[in-house]
Each structure stands twice: as structure tokens, then as C-alpha cells.
Design a protein around this motif. Structure first.
Motif, mmCIF file in Angstrom:
data_model
loop_
_atom_site.group_PDB
_atom_site.id
_atom_site.type_symbol
_atom_site.label_atom_id
_atom_site.label_comp_id
_atom_site.label_asym_id
_atom_site.label_seq_id
_atom_site.Cartn_x
_atom_site.Cartn_y
_atom_site.Cartn_z
ATOM 1 N N TYR A 100 3.721 10.501 2.111
ATOM 2 C CA TYR A 100 3.516 11.420 3.242
ATOM 3 C C TYR A 100 2.320 12.336 2.967
ATOM 4 C CZ TYR A 100 4.186 15.533 6.183
ATOM 5 O OH TYR A 100 3.978 16.595 7.041
ATOM 6 N N LEU A 101 2.239 12.857 1.749
ATOM 7 C CA LEU A 101 1.119 13.741 1.396
ATOM 8 C C LEU A 101 -0.221 13.029 1.520
ATOM 9 C CD1 LEU A 101 2.036 15.946 -1.718
ATOM 10 C CD2 LEU A 101 1.198 16.716 0.515
ATOM 11 N N SER A 102 -0.293 11.829 0.963
ATOM 12 C CA SER A 102 -1.579 11.139 0.944
ATOM 13 C C SER A 102 -1.926 10.501 2.295
ATOM 14 C CB SER A 102 -1.601 10.076 -0.165
ATOM 15 O OG SER A 102 -0.532 9.156 -0.012
ATOM 16 N N THR B 254 6.060 -4.019 -14.784
ATOM 17 C CA THR B 254 5.907 -4.607 -13.446
ATOM 18 C C THR B 254 6.759 -3.916 -12.384
ATOM 19 O OG1 THR B 254 7.652 -6.235 -13.848
ATOM 20 C CG2 THR B 254 5.410 -6.859 -14.475
ATOM 21 N N MET B 255 7.462 -2.847 -12.759
ATOM 22 C CA MET B 255 8.397 -2.236 -11.817
ATOM 23 C C MET B 255 7.713 -1.513 -10.653
ATOM 24 S SD MET B 255 9.700 0.864 -14.291
ATOM 25 C CE MET B 255 11.113 1.263 -13.297
ATOM 26 N N GLY B 256 6.402 -1.376 -10.713
ATOM 27 C CA GLY B 256 5.689 -0.699 -9.627
ATOM 28 C C GLY B 256 5.203 -1.624 -8.531
ATOM 29 N N VAL B 257 5.382 -2.938 -8.725
ATOM 30 C CA VAL B 257 4.891 -3.895 -7.735
ATOM 31 C C VAL B 257 5.630 -3.699 -6.408
ATOM 32 C CG1 VAL B 257 4.659 -6.332 -7.159
ATOM 33 C CG2 VAL B 257 4.289 -5.571 -9.513
ATOM 34 N N GLY B 258 4.872 -3.442 -5.347
ATOM 35 C CA GLY B 258 5.457 -3.289 -4.023
ATOM 36 C C GLY B 258 5.981 -1.911 -3.700
ATOM 37 N N VAL B 259 5.804 -0.937 -4.614
ATOM 38 C CA VAL B 259 6.313 0.418 -4.359
ATOM 39 C C VAL B 259 5.625 1.034 -3.142
ATOM 40 C CG1 VAL B 259 6.358 2.778 -5.268
ATOM 41 C CG2 VAL B 259 7.097 0.888 -6.703
ATOM 42 N N ILE B 260 4.336 0.752 -2.966
ATOM 43 C CA ILE B 260 3.599 1.305 -1.830
ATOM 44 C C ILE B 260 4.211 0.811 -0.520
ATOM 45 C CG2 ILE B 260 1.902 -0.575 -1.934
ATOM 46 C CD1 ILE B 260 1.248 3.029 -0.759
ATOM 47 N N VAL B 261 4.642 -0.444 -0.476
ATOM 48 C CA VAL B 261 5.248 -1.008 0.737
ATOM 49 C C VAL B 261 6.605 -0.364 0.991
ATOM 50 C CG1 VAL B 261 6.071 -3.116 1.840
ATOM 51 C CG2 VAL B 261 4.019 -3.174 0.424
ATOM 52 N N ILE B 262 7.387 -0.174 -0.088
ATOM 53 C CA ILE B 262 8.700 0.469 0.053
ATOM 54 C C ILE B 262 8.530 1.901 0.562
ATOM 55 C CG2 ILE B 262 10.732 1.273 -1.201
ATOM 56 C CD1 ILE B 262 10.319 -1.080 -3.122
ATOM 57 N N GLY B 263 7.558 2.613 -0.012
ATOM 58 C CA GLY B 263 7.310 3.987 0.427
ATOM 59 C C GLY B 263 6.887 4.055 1.878
ATOM 60 N N LEU B 264 6.010 3.146 2.301
ATOM 61 C CA LEU B 264 5.569 3.111 3.701
ATOM 62 C C LEU B 264 6.719 2.740 4.632
ATOM 63 C CD1 LEU B 264 2.052 1.430 3.433
ATOM 64 C CD2 LEU B 264 2.543 3.730 4.269
ATOM 65 N N ALA B 265 7.551 1.800 4.180
ATOM 66 C CA ALA B 265 8.710 1.419 4.991
ATOM 67 C C ALA B 265 9.640 2.611 5.174
ATOM 68 C CB ALA B 265 9.458 0.265 4.324
ATOM 69 N N SER B 266 9.844 3.377 4.101
ATOM 70 C CA SER B 266 10.698 4.562 4.183
ATOM 71 C C SER B 266 10.092 5.599 5.116
ATOM 72 C CB SER B 266 10.889 5.159 2.785
ATOM 73 O OG SER B 266 11.427 4.213 1.894
ATOM 74 N N LEU B 267 8.784 5.822 4.978
ATOM 75 C CA LEU B 267 8.105 6.827 5.791
ATOM 76 C C LEU B 267 8.115 6.455 7.271
ATOM 77 C CD1 LEU B 267 6.290 9.369 5.976
ATOM 78 C CD2 LEU B 267 4.330 7.884 5.534
ATOM 79 N N ILE B 268 7.705 5.245 7.572
ATOM 80 C CA ILE B 268 7.599 4.817 8.970
ATOM 81 C C ILE B 268 8.985 4.672 9.595
ATOM 82 C CG2 ILE B 268 6.813 2.972 10.494
ATOM 83 C CD1 ILE B 268 4.605 2.410 8.425
ATOM 84 N N GLY B 269 9.919 4.111 8.826
ATOM 85 C CA GLY B 269 11.280 3.962 9.339
ATOM 86 C C GLY B 269 11.948 5.302 9.593
ATOM 87 N N GLY B 270 11.729 6.244 8.685
ATOM 88 C CA GLY B 270 12.286 7.576 8.864
ATOM 89 C C GLY B 270 11.722 8.269 10.090
ATOM 90 N N ALA C 209 10.731 6.836 12.722
ATOM 91 C CA ALA C 209 11.279 6.194 13.919
ATOM 92 C C ALA C 209 12.654 6.745 14.267
ATOM 93 C CB ALA C 209 11.362 4.684 13.710
ATOM 94 N N VAL C 210 13.364 7.270 13.252
ATOM 95 C CA VAL C 210 14.702 7.817 13.461
ATOM 96 C C VAL C 210 14.660 9.320 13.694
ATOM 97 C CG1 VAL C 210 16.985 8.143 12.407
ATOM 98 C CG2 VAL C 210 15.744 5.996 12.059
ATOM 99 N N VAL C 211 13.896 10.023 12.854
ATOM 100 C CA VAL C 211 13.758 11.485 12.950
ATOM 101 C C VAL C 211 12.335 11.805 13.408
ATOM 102 C CG1 VAL C 211 13.893 13.678 11.717
ATOM 103 C CG2 VAL C 211 15.400 11.787 11.064
ATOM 104 N N THR C 212 12.192 12.294 14.624
ATOM 105 C CA THR C 212 10.862 12.600 15.142
ATOM 106 C C THR C 212 10.240 13.746 14.338
ATOM 107 O OG1 THR C 212 11.605 11.991 17.354
ATOM 108 C CG2 THR C 212 9.542 13.232 17.199
ATOM 109 N N PRO C 213 9.106 13.490 13.668
ATOM 110 C CA PRO C 213 8.522 14.505 12.767
ATOM 111 C C PRO C 213 7.709 15.568 13.508
ATOM 112 C CG PRO C 213 7.206 12.517 12.696
ATOM 113 C CD PRO C 213 8.347 12.223 13.631
ATOM 114 N N ARG C 214 8.408 16.386 14.308
ATOM 115 C CA ARG C 214 7.702 17.425 15.065
ATOM 116 C C ARG C 214 7.202 18.548 14.163
ATOM 117 N NH1 ARG C 214 12.145 16.302 18.400
ATOM 118 N NH2 ARG C 214 13.279 18.045 17.451
ATOM 119 N N THR C 215 7.855 18.760 13.037
ATOM 120 C CA THR C 215 7.446 19.791 12.081
ATOM 121 C C THR C 215 7.359 19.163 10.691
ATOM 122 O OG1 THR C 215 9.723 20.446 11.550
ATOM 123 C CG2 THR C 215 8.671 21.545 13.431
ATOM 124 N N VAL C 216 6.794 19.910 9.747
ATOM 125 C CA VAL C 216 6.681 19.425 8.372
ATOM 126 C C VAL C 216 8.072 19.200 7.781
ATOM 127 C CG1 VAL C 216 5.936 20.036 6.031
ATOM 128 C CG2 VAL C 216 4.439 20.489 7.977
#
Length: 300
Positions: free
Chosen positions: A25-27, A211-227, A229-236
Motif C-alpha cells: 500500500y505504501l509503495s 525461495t520463500m519470497g517467490v510470489g509474495v508481490i502477487v499475494i500482497g497485491l491480491a490482498s490489497l486489491i481484494g481488500g 473491493a470489500v472495504v472502500t478505501p475512502r480514508t487512510v
């Protein structure tokens, strides 16, 4: 239906990845900085924490060192972009590639086991809770502390300057904001949170792996975008809450998909499930708006 162990496991992992979502979210959202460093800073945090714990360092100190290591990795990416004028995406890829070798250097081998070591979770098992509930409680507390601190920071003068830098760098510079410093600080904080997530993940799973970092960026984006879609981010604050909600829902969806016999998915289908979930999270909000617009036209 999910078993109790699978349910708590999904929530536990979701809370950890909620920290990753905070960093993304920060970046991505605040600074508009496409940062792939997280695929390297996640195992970096795990490696630093694991090595220090094995050396007898207090687990909380080791976890703090993992945060600092992640911040250092993010700062390198930002410096490559700000000082050397390397494209932000390319700068993050260069750092991510370098971190693979650095992580191997830190651990001395591809993976380290922590099963017999004391971790941040060890004292919490004495509370009398069920074994699977302990990580959920601790990680929920850590996630909430991180959420509040990040929310307060984004409302501070420095946080507002960082948000202005991401929204309009030229205008921010005209107002006397050191945009380069804000980018460095923001990307460093982002990867510090990811390093924290990596350290907690290693202690939760009982091992650190290169190798545990493979795909972390995708998981983070999925969490961010999915969240979002559920909680409208009107504020920080709502945006940060959306990160946690999205990460937990993502892990629950993964657990359900892999445990539902009628679907027929197996562990090797994890990346396929992830891709489908990210696609749905991106497409569904726009689809809902199109449907509402269609019915609005029909009712006129």
C-alpha cells in the motif's frame, strides 16, 4: 468445509500477509512506486531473524533486526531510482536479484530450521490457549499495532508530505518537499514491514528458506486489491483495514479452494488459484459499477 486447524492457519497466514499488504500500500498506492523488492526483502527478514535466533539472540531483537534489514533493502532500491535515475521497476528488480545471493550468504545454506529454537511465539503458548490459536492472537496484536502506527504516521506532517509526493511530485517540490527523501523513506518503510512479515512467517512455520519470497508481490497485491473491493478505501484508516481484510479473505479463499474436494484442486494449483483471485479482485469492482450504471439507465 474447512477444519479448525485449516481455518486458524489461514487467518494466521493472512495476518502476516496483511503486513506485506501494508508495505505494498505504501509503495504502490501512496508513492505510486512499482516495487518488486518485496520478493527479496520477505526472505531477507526471515533469514536475518532465523540466523540471529540460532545464534542465541532474543527473538524480538532478531525480529527488529529483520525490520531494519528490510528497510535497508528498500532504501537501496529507492537510492538506485532517486540518485542513479534508474527506472523504479528496474531498480527494484536489480535489488530483488541481488537479495537472492545476499540471503544465501546470510544463511550459509538454502534453508534454516527453527523447530527447536525459542521464537516470539514461545512464551504465548503458556497462556493456556489452543495451540493453533496462539499465533492468531499474537499476529493480530502485531498487525493492529502496525496499523495504528502506520495510520498515525500517514496523518503526520512527514506522512502528508509523502502522500503529496506520490500524488503530484512536481507540486510537492514546488511546496518545498524533498521528494527524493520521501521516496527513500517510503520504500524503506514498505520493505521494513515486509521484512517484519518474513521474520514472523519464518518463526511461525519453523523455518527460513531462500525461495520463500517467490510470489509474495502477487499475494500482497491480491490482498490489497481484494481488500479494496470489500472495504472502500475512502480514508487512510479504511485503506489499511482493507489490507488486513483482503489478506485474510485471500488466505481463506485459498484454503477453501485447496480443501474443497468437489473442486479437485491440489497444492500445485496454488499459483493458478492466486491468478484467478487477483483477476476477479481487479475485474469485479468495475463490473459492479457497470451493472449499476446499466440499471440506472434502464430506470430512466
Amino acid at each position: 468445509m474447512l477444519s479448525e486447524i485449516a481455518l486458524y492457519g489461514a487467518i494466521e497466514t493472512g495476518l502476516i500477509y496483511g503486513l506485506v499488504a501494508f508495505g505494498i500500500y505504501l509503495s504502490f498506492r501512496v508513492l505510486h512506486f512499482p516495487d518488486l523488492t518485496v520478493d527479496g526483502s520477505f526472505p531477507l527478514g526471515a533469514a536475518v531473524a532465523a540466523v540471529l535466533i540460532i545464534d542465541g539472540i532474543n527473538p524480538w531483537v532478531a525480529t527488529g533486526a529483520a525490520v531494519l534489514a528490510g528497510m535497508g533493502a528498500g532504501a537501496v532500491t529507492a537510492l538506485l531510482n532517486v540518485k542513479l535515475k534508474i527506472l523504479n521497476l528496474l531498480a527494484s528488480i536489480l535489488t530483488m536479484i541481488a537479495l537472492y545471493s545476499i540471503n544465501l550468504r546470510i544463511m550459509g545454506r538454502p534453508n534454516i530450521a527453527l523447530l527447536s529454537e525459542e521464537t516470539v511465539l514461545t512464551p504465548w503458548y503458556e497462556l493456556g490457549l489452543a495451540y493453533q490459536q496462539v499465533p492468531v492472537l499474537l499476529f493480530f496484536i502485531i498487525a493492529m499495532i502496525a496499523l495504528v502506527l502506520l495510520w498515525r504516521f500517514m496523518k503526520s506532517e512527514t506522512g502528508l508530505a509523502m502522500r503529496a509526493t506520490g500524488a503530484n511530485p512536481r507540486m510537492a517540490r514546488a511546496q518545498g518537499i524533498a521528494t527524493g527523501a520521501m521516496v527513500i523513506l517510503g520504500v524503506a518503510l514498505s520493505n521494513g514491514l515486509v521484512g517484519l512479515a518474513g521474520a514472523l512467517f519464518a518463526q511461525s512455520q519453523g523455518a527460513a528458506d531462500v525461495t520463500m519470497g517467490v510470489g509474495v508481490i502477487v499475494i500482497g497485491l491480491a490482498s490489497l486489491i481484494g481488500g479494496e473491493a470489500v472495504v472502500t478505501p475512502r480514508t487512510v484508516l479504511l485503506a489499511l483495514v482493507a489490507c488486513i481484510v483482503g489478506a485474510i479473505l485471500y488466505r481463506l479463499a485459498i484454503a477453501f479452494a485447496l480443501n474443497a474436494d468437489f473442486i479437485g484442486l491440489k497444492a500445485q494449483d496454488l499459483n493458478l488459484v492466486t491468478a484467478v483471485l487477483v483477476t476477479l479482485a481487479i475485474v469485479l469492482p468495475g463490473s459492479k459499477a457497470s451493472v449499476r450504471a446499466y440499471f440506472a439507465r434502464r430506470s430512466q
